[in-house]
Scaffold this motif. Structure first.
Motif, short mmCIF file in Angstrom:
data_model
loop_
_atom_site.label_atom_id
_atom_site.label_comp_id
_atom_site.label_asym_id
_atom_site.label_seq_id
_atom_site.Cartn_x
_atom_site.Cartn_y
_atom_site.Cartn_z
N SER A 199 0.85 -1.19 0.00
CA SER A 199 0.00 0.00 0.00
C SER A 199 0.89 1.24 0.00
O SER A 199 2.11 1.15 0.17
N THR A 200 0.30 2.39 -0.15
CA THR A 200 1.08 3.63 -0.14
C THR A 200 1.83 3.78 1.17
O THR A 200 3.01 4.16 1.20
N GLU A 201 1.14 3.48 2.28
CA GLU A 201 1.79 3.58 3.60
C GLU A 201 2.91 2.56 3.72
O GLU A 201 4.01 2.88 4.22
N GLU A 202 2.67 1.34 3.29
CA GLU A 202 3.70 0.29 3.39
C GLU A 202 4.88 0.59 2.49
O GLU A 202 6.04 0.34 2.85
N ALA A 203 4.62 1.14 1.31
CA ALA A 203 5.70 1.47 0.37
C ALA A 203 6.62 2.55 0.91
O ALA A 203 7.77 2.67 0.49
N SER A 204 6.12 3.35 1.86
CA SER A 204 6.95 4.41 2.45
C SER A 204 7.93 3.89 3.50
O SER A 204 8.84 4.60 3.91
N VAL A 205 7.75 2.64 3.93
CA VAL A 205 8.65 2.03 4.91
C VAL A 205 10.03 1.83 4.28
O VAL A 205 10.15 1.36 3.15
N GLN A 206 11.06 2.17 5.01
CA GLN A 206 12.43 2.09 4.48
C GLN A 206 13.22 0.91 5.03
O GLN A 206 14.39 0.76 4.69
N GLU A 207 12.60 0.09 5.85
CA GLU A 207 13.26 -1.12 6.32
C GLU A 207 12.95 -2.24 5.33
O GLU A 207 11.80 -2.60 5.11
N ILE A 208 14.02 -2.81 4.73
CA ILE A 208 13.81 -3.78 3.66
C ILE A 208 14.32 -5.17 4.06
O ILE A 208 15.19 -5.32 4.93
N ASN A 209 13.76 -6.17 3.41
CA ASN A 209 14.15 -7.56 3.62
C ASN A 209 15.38 -7.86 2.76
O ASN A 209 15.36 -7.66 1.55
N THR A 210 16.44 -8.36 3.38
CA THR A 210 17.68 -8.66 2.64
C THR A 210 17.68 -10.06 2.03
O THR A 210 18.58 -10.38 1.25
N GLY A 211 16.72 -10.90 2.43
CA GLY A 211 16.69 -12.27 1.92
C GLY A 211 17.52 -13.25 2.73
O GLY A 211 17.69 -14.40 2.33
N THR A 212 18.03 -12.80 3.87
CA THR A 212 18.76 -13.67 4.80
C THR A 212 17.92 -13.85 6.05
O THR A 212 17.37 -12.87 6.59
N TYR A 213 17.81 -15.09 6.53
CA TYR A 213 16.91 -15.41 7.64
C TYR A 213 17.61 -16.35 8.62
O TYR A 213 18.52 -17.09 8.26
N VAL A 214 17.09 -16.34 9.86
CA VAL A 214 17.44 -17.35 10.85
C VAL A 214 16.15 -17.94 11.39
O VAL A 214 15.18 -17.22 11.66
N PHE A 215 16.14 -19.28 11.53
CA PHE A 215 14.93 -19.98 11.99
C PHE A 215 15.26 -20.96 13.10
O PHE A 215 16.39 -21.48 13.18
#
Length: 458
Positions: free
Chosen positions: A160-176
């Motif tokens: 959404s417009t609000e979500e698109a304004s978020v500047q924290e992005i997913n790098t594709g690295t995870y821990v589970f």
């Protein structure tokens, strides 16, 4: 301590690279991208590494060898499907599993260690490695709830417009949590346009079960770069080069022009060594202290002692011992040892040879398949003739010998200690100790020859 595992995703062909070489094998500062990833994963304290291979599987196995176990993803059906291939190796394990892409060569062990520790400290079932992006366009956004836990990950096209304004992005690295990972993977569906099984869907599955999903934001966005084409490959190499040069300068090496100095990842350089512009130092080269590596020199897989001076020359798979010097414009080819305080001047080529201390090879000389003793003078234009058209042969020259200019030594031949070889000689027989070897035609002068020439020539 919690057991730690890693799944390295290295099965994609990388069509955007437009290359016959498998994507993760493209090099960044002298090492395949997947090697950089494994280096950092190992340093971060992972107990077992499983690499998911597909296209080019044998080539990846050859590079990584026993540093990893391997599982095959025969069809590339998404990141979730790729991780699921490791179920037979890791499915029953208890502990923490890092999932990392093989095309992210800039991630550091420090970041991965912090990510793992953060995940374990918060007793999370999953933790996403994130970064702050000034321009987040194209990245998946990490949406947090009021408790700062991950609420969801939204792709650019779905934001959404609000979500698109978020500047924290997913790098594709995870821990589970390992067991929760493989339980959730079995529930991932492929009801999307691509018909693939996506790893981020595990996050949504865990959230729906009210499990804790955290996000760890790393400090340096540069580390997040995933290499998908040649442009990103060059960007990764440039960032890695800056990182390597900075490390050497912090360790006491003077690099006069870091922007134009190329040093590969495994190179070791001692303090107070000076590296001039346009130098390339490659492979597993080790350079000692107080050396001068002159402009436009190339050194590859070699050992350089203390106080060595290299001036605009090329050295490969060889050794230069303390106090020796070379150049300008000379070439040390593989399997050569240049001894203590040896002088190799300009336009000299040395191959598969040993030269003992205090010997001087001034200029315009070829030394191949030879063993030279101490304190020898090798005159200008000397050639060690080592090849008979079919086989190579060796030549030896003893201590304190003198080789005059323009001498040819036709191997196999042995010159003993304290011998002299007269200038212009072609030596085909052994020369005893203390003797002079001379092999040239006696000069004869033809009087009046000028007068016999046609008028146009005199």
């Amino acid at each position: 301590m919690t057991n730690r595992f890693a799944v390295v995703l290295a099965a994609g062909q990388g069509t955007r690279m437009k290359s016959k070489l498998y994507k993760v094998l493209h090099q960044v500062c002298g090492k395949a991208m997947v090697e950089h990833v494994i280096d950092q994963v190992e340093t971060a304290g992972v107990d077992k590494v499983v690499t998911v291979v597909g296209h080019g599987a044998d080539s990846v196995k050859e590079i990584l060898d026993v540093r990893s176990e391997y599982v095959l993803q025969e069809e590339q059906l998404g990141t979730g499907h790729a991780v699921l291939q490791a179920v037979d190796v890791l499915g029953k394990e208890v502990g923490t599993t890092l999932v990392i892409c093989g095309d992210t060569p800039l991630l550091t062990a420090e970041t991965l260690s912090s990510l793992l520790a953060y995940h374990e400290q918060h007793d999370a079932k999953a933790t996403v490695l994130t970064a702050h992006a000034d321009n987040p366009f194209g990245y998946g956004r990490v949406i947090r709830n009021t408790e700062k836990h991950v609420k969801k990950i939204v792709e650019q096209k779905d934001a959404s417009t609000e979500e698109a304004s978020v500047q924290e992005i997913n790098t594709g690295t995870y821990v589970f949590d390992n067991q929760f990972l493989f339980e959730a993977l079995s529930l991932v569906k492929n009801d999307n346009v691509q018909g693939e099984y996506y790893l981020p869907d595990v996050i949504e599955i865990l959230k729906n079960k009210n499990e804790i999903v955290m996000a760890y934001q790393m400090e340096n966005m540069d580390e997040a770069l995933g290499v998908n084409d040649r442009i990103a490959l060059a960007e990764a190499a440039n960032t890695m080069k800056k990182r390597i040069n900075k490390k050497h300068m912090q360790n006491g090496v003077t690099i006069l022009d870091p922007a134009n100095t190329y040093i590969e990842a495994d190179v070791i350089i001692g303090s107070d060594t000076i590296v001039e512009p346009n130098v390339m130092i490659k492979g597993k080269t080790i350079i000692g202290e107080e050396c001068m590596i002159g402009s436009s020199s190339v050194i590859c897989d070699s050992k350089i002692g203390n106080g060595v001076r290299v001036t605009s020359s090329h050295i490969e798979q060889s050794e230069m011992v303390d106090g020796s010097n070379i150049g300008p414009n000379s070439h040390i080819r593989p399997n050569s040892i240049i001894g203590e305080n040896v002088h190799i001047g300009n336009y000299v080529e040395v191959k598969n040879s040993t030269i003992a201390k205090d010997t001087r090879v001034g200029h315009l000389t070829y030394i191949g398949d030879a063993d030279l003793g101490e304190n020898i003078n090798v005159g200008c234009g000397t050639v060690f003739v080592n090849y008979d058209g079919k086989n190579k042969h060796r030549t030896s020259v003893g201590d304190n010998s003198f080789i005059g200019c323009n001498v040819n030594l036709v191997a196999p031949v042995n010159v003993a200690n304290n011998a002299f070889l007269a200038a212009g000689s072609t030596i085909t027989k052994n020369v005893p100790e203390g003797a002079m070897g001379i092999a040239r035609s006696r000069q004869e002068n033809k009087d009046g020859y000028w007068k016999k020439l046609p008028p146009s020539q005199n």
